[in-house]
Every structure is written in C-alpha cells, then in structure tokens.
Scaffold this motif. Structure first.
Motif, short mmCIF file in Angstrom:
data_model
loop_
_atom_site.label_atom_id
_atom_site.label_comp_id
_atom_site.label_asym_id
_atom_site.label_seq_id
_atom_site.Cartn_x
_atom_site.Cartn_y
_atom_site.Cartn_z
N LYS A 26 72.23 29.12 48.88
CA LYS A 26 71.00 29.88 49.04
C LYS A 26 69.87 28.91 49.33
CE LYS A 26 72.14 33.70 45.96
NZ LYS A 26 71.72 34.44 44.78
N ALA A 27 68.93 29.37 50.15
CA ALA A 27 67.75 28.56 50.40
C ALA A 27 66.93 28.51 49.11
CB ALA A 27 66.92 29.19 51.52
N PRO A 28 66.29 27.39 48.86
CA PRO A 28 65.48 27.32 47.64
C PRO A 28 64.39 28.39 47.67
CG PRO A 28 65.20 25.33 48.99
CD PRO A 28 66.22 26.20 49.67
N ALA A 29 64.12 28.95 46.52
CA ALA A 29 63.08 29.98 46.42
C ALA A 29 61.72 29.36 46.70
CB ALA A 29 63.10 30.60 45.03
N SER A 30 60.86 30.15 47.30
CA SER A 30 59.49 29.69 47.55
C SER A 30 58.80 29.46 46.22
CB SER A 30 58.76 30.78 48.34
OG SER A 30 57.39 30.52 48.35
N PRO A 31 57.96 28.43 46.13
CA PRO A 31 57.22 28.23 44.87
C PRO A 31 56.30 29.40 44.55
CG PRO A 31 56.40 26.74 46.56
CD PRO A 31 57.62 27.43 47.12
N LEU A 32 56.02 30.23 45.54
CA LEU A 32 55.18 31.41 45.31
C LEU A 32 55.92 32.53 44.60
CD1 LEU A 32 53.24 31.80 48.69
CD2 LEU A 32 52.27 31.28 46.45
N THR A 33 57.23 32.58 44.75
CA THR A 33 58.01 33.70 44.25
C THR A 33 57.72 33.96 42.77
OG1 THR A 33 59.76 33.28 45.85
CG2 THR A 33 60.35 34.62 43.94
N GLY A 34 57.36 35.20 42.47
CA GLY A 34 57.07 35.59 41.10
C GLY A 34 55.78 36.38 41.01
N THR A 35 55.29 36.54 39.79
CA THR A 35 54.06 37.29 39.53
C THR A 35 52.99 36.34 39.01
OG1 THR A 35 55.39 39.24 38.99
CG2 THR A 35 53.10 39.23 38.22
N TRP A 36 51.81 36.45 39.59
CA TRP A 36 50.70 35.57 39.27
C TRP A 36 49.51 36.39 38.77
CZ3 TRP A 36 51.24 30.26 40.06
CH2 TRP A 36 52.39 29.86 40.74
N HIS A 37 48.86 35.91 37.73
CA HIS A 37 47.70 36.57 37.12
C HIS A 37 46.44 35.82 37.55
CE1 HIS A 37 44.91 37.46 33.71
NE2 HIS A 37 45.37 38.67 33.96
N LEU A 38 45.48 36.55 38.12
CA LEU A 38 44.22 35.93 38.54
C LEU A 38 43.40 35.56 37.30
CD1 LEU A 38 42.32 35.23 40.94
CD2 LEU A 38 41.30 37.50 40.60
N VAL A 39 43.03 34.28 37.21
CA VAL A 39 42.22 33.83 36.07
C VAL A 39 40.80 33.47 36.48
CG1 VAL A 39 44.15 33.12 34.62
CG2 VAL A 39 43.13 31.47 36.21
N SER A 40 40.59 33.12 37.75
CA SER A 40 39.23 32.88 38.21
C SER A 40 39.18 33.00 39.73
CB SER A 40 38.72 31.50 37.78
OG SER A 40 39.38 30.48 38.49
N SER A 41 38.01 33.39 40.21
CA SER A 41 37.80 33.47 41.65
C SER A 41 36.33 33.25 41.97
CB SER A 41 38.30 34.80 42.21
OG SER A 41 37.57 35.87 41.66
N LYS A 42 36.12 32.68 43.16
CA LYS A 42 34.77 32.43 43.64
C LYS A 42 34.70 32.85 45.10
CE LYS A 42 34.26 28.24 40.90
NZ LYS A 42 34.14 26.78 40.96
N SER A 43 33.54 33.27 45.50
CA SER A 43 33.26 33.59 46.89
C SER A 43 32.06 32.75 47.31
CB SER A 43 32.95 35.08 47.05
OG SER A 43 32.57 35.37 48.37
N ILE A 44 32.19 32.03 48.41
CA ILE A 44 31.11 31.17 48.89
C ILE A 44 30.66 31.70 50.25
CG2 ILE A 44 30.42 28.82 49.50
CD1 ILE A 44 32.85 27.91 47.69
N THR A 45 29.41 32.15 50.29
CA THR A 45 28.82 32.69 51.52
C THR A 45 27.58 31.90 51.87
OG1 THR A 45 29.62 34.90 50.91
CG2 THR A 45 27.97 34.78 52.66
N LYS A 46 27.58 31.26 53.03
CA LYS A 46 26.43 30.47 53.50
C LYS A 46 25.95 29.51 52.43
CE LYS A 46 24.97 33.98 56.76
NZ LYS A 46 23.96 34.91 57.19
N GLY A 47 26.88 28.85 51.74
CA GLY A 47 26.54 27.86 50.73
C GLY A 47 26.25 28.40 49.35
N ASP A 48 26.13 29.72 49.22
CA ASP A 48 25.88 30.32 47.90
C ASP A 48 27.20 30.73 47.27
OD1 ASP A 48 23.10 30.09 48.10
OD2 ASP A 48 22.91 32.05 49.08
N THR A 49 27.41 30.28 46.04
CA THR A 49 28.65 30.57 45.32
C THR A 49 28.44 31.69 44.32
OG1 THR A 49 29.36 28.27 45.54
CG2 THR A 49 30.46 29.59 43.84
N ALA A 50 29.34 32.66 44.38
CA ALA A 50 29.33 33.76 43.41
C ALA A 50 30.67 33.78 42.70
CB ALA A 50 29.09 35.09 44.11
N VAL A 51 30.63 33.82 41.38
CA VAL A 51 31.86 33.95 40.61
C VAL A 51 32.26 35.41 40.67
CG1 VAL A 51 32.92 33.71 38.34
CG2 VAL A 51 31.29 31.99 39.15
#
Length: 153
Positions: A26-51
């Motif tokens: 079998k081909a090795p499983a992708s390191p992505l395979t599985g379930t991931w829980h979002l713990v943090s995210s940011k959006s950066i628009t025109k240099g301004d960062t929003a959590v």
C-alpha cells in the motif's frame, strides 16, 4: 498412455499457475489523513490581522482521507442559541511536499463552491499549520489565512 497424458497435463497446469502474493503493498498514508481540530486561525487583510478562531461556544473539525476533505463548524449548544451555527464544505485535495491545494466542491456558502485554493502546510508532530491566500474577486474576498489544527486520535 491416456493416464500419462492426463498426468503430464495436470503437472503442466499446476506448474503454470502462479500464486498471488499474500500481502499487497500500500502507498503510505498522507500525513493529512485523519481528523483535525481547529485550535487557532487568523485572517490577514491588507496588513491587518484578525484572530478568527471559533468562539468558545463553537468548534471546527477538518477530516481528510486519501483524496477528499470535509470541514464542519457548529455551536456547542446543540443549536439552542439565538443564532445557531452550522457550516460545512468538502471537496478534493492534492498534497505535494508542503504544497496543498483544495478544490471546494460543496459548501453551505454556495458562492464558494467550485473554487480552487492553494496553501502551504507544515507538520509539527500532531499539529498542522495551513497558510495561504483565499481570493474570490466576485465576493471581494482577498486575505491570507493561517490555521492551526491538532490531530485527534
């Protein structure tokens, strides 16, 4: 003579048979395979960062198999709040090294459907960091996102 012919035929038939391997590679499983829980995210628009991490009363997971992904966000009050939250989407992805691309085929925000997004990913033990640009001119969306996930066991 007939028995000799029959015996010779059987021996050749048996010798010509090849046994199928008992184990398939079998081909090795992708390191992505599985379930991931979002713990943090940011959006950066025109240099301004929003959590943009989901508030404490919401959670988001992203699930990957070998070719497809899906994400789900919902409130933790079973929809029994003034503004219930549920969003979802899915599609296909490719991963080549640290280059990750998504084709978002389905989404409750229908105007996001059938769009392609390119990101980079970084793996640190059970942590996934996804960075990239989300740009949809027709929706006036043009920002960088940085999302950090922890793999669920």
């Amino acid at each position: 003579m007939r028995n000799t012919f029959l015996l010779s035929f059987c021996i050749l038939a048996i010798a010509g048979c090849t046994q199928k391997p008992t184990e398939t590679e079998k081909a090795p499983a992708s390191p992505l395979t599985g379930t991931w829980h979002l713990v943090s995210s940011k959006s950066i628009t025109k240099g301004d960062t929003a959590v943009t991490t989901p508030p404490q009363d919401q959670e988001m997971v992203k699930i990957f198999n070998g070719t497809d992904f899906a994400f789900f966000t919902h409130d933790l009050k079973n929809g029994k709040v003034d503004k219930p939250v549920f969003s979802a989407g899915s599609g296909t992805y490719t991963l080549q090294g640290n280059n990750y691309a998504e084709h978002l085929a389905y989404c409750n925000a229908r105007e996001w459907e059938n769009r392609d997004f390119k990101f980079t990913v970084e793996f640190k033990h059970d942590t996934l960091i996804q960075k990239g640009i989300e740009k949809i001119d027709s929706l006036k969306i043009d920002h960088e996102i940085i999302e950090t996930y922890v793999k669920l066991r």
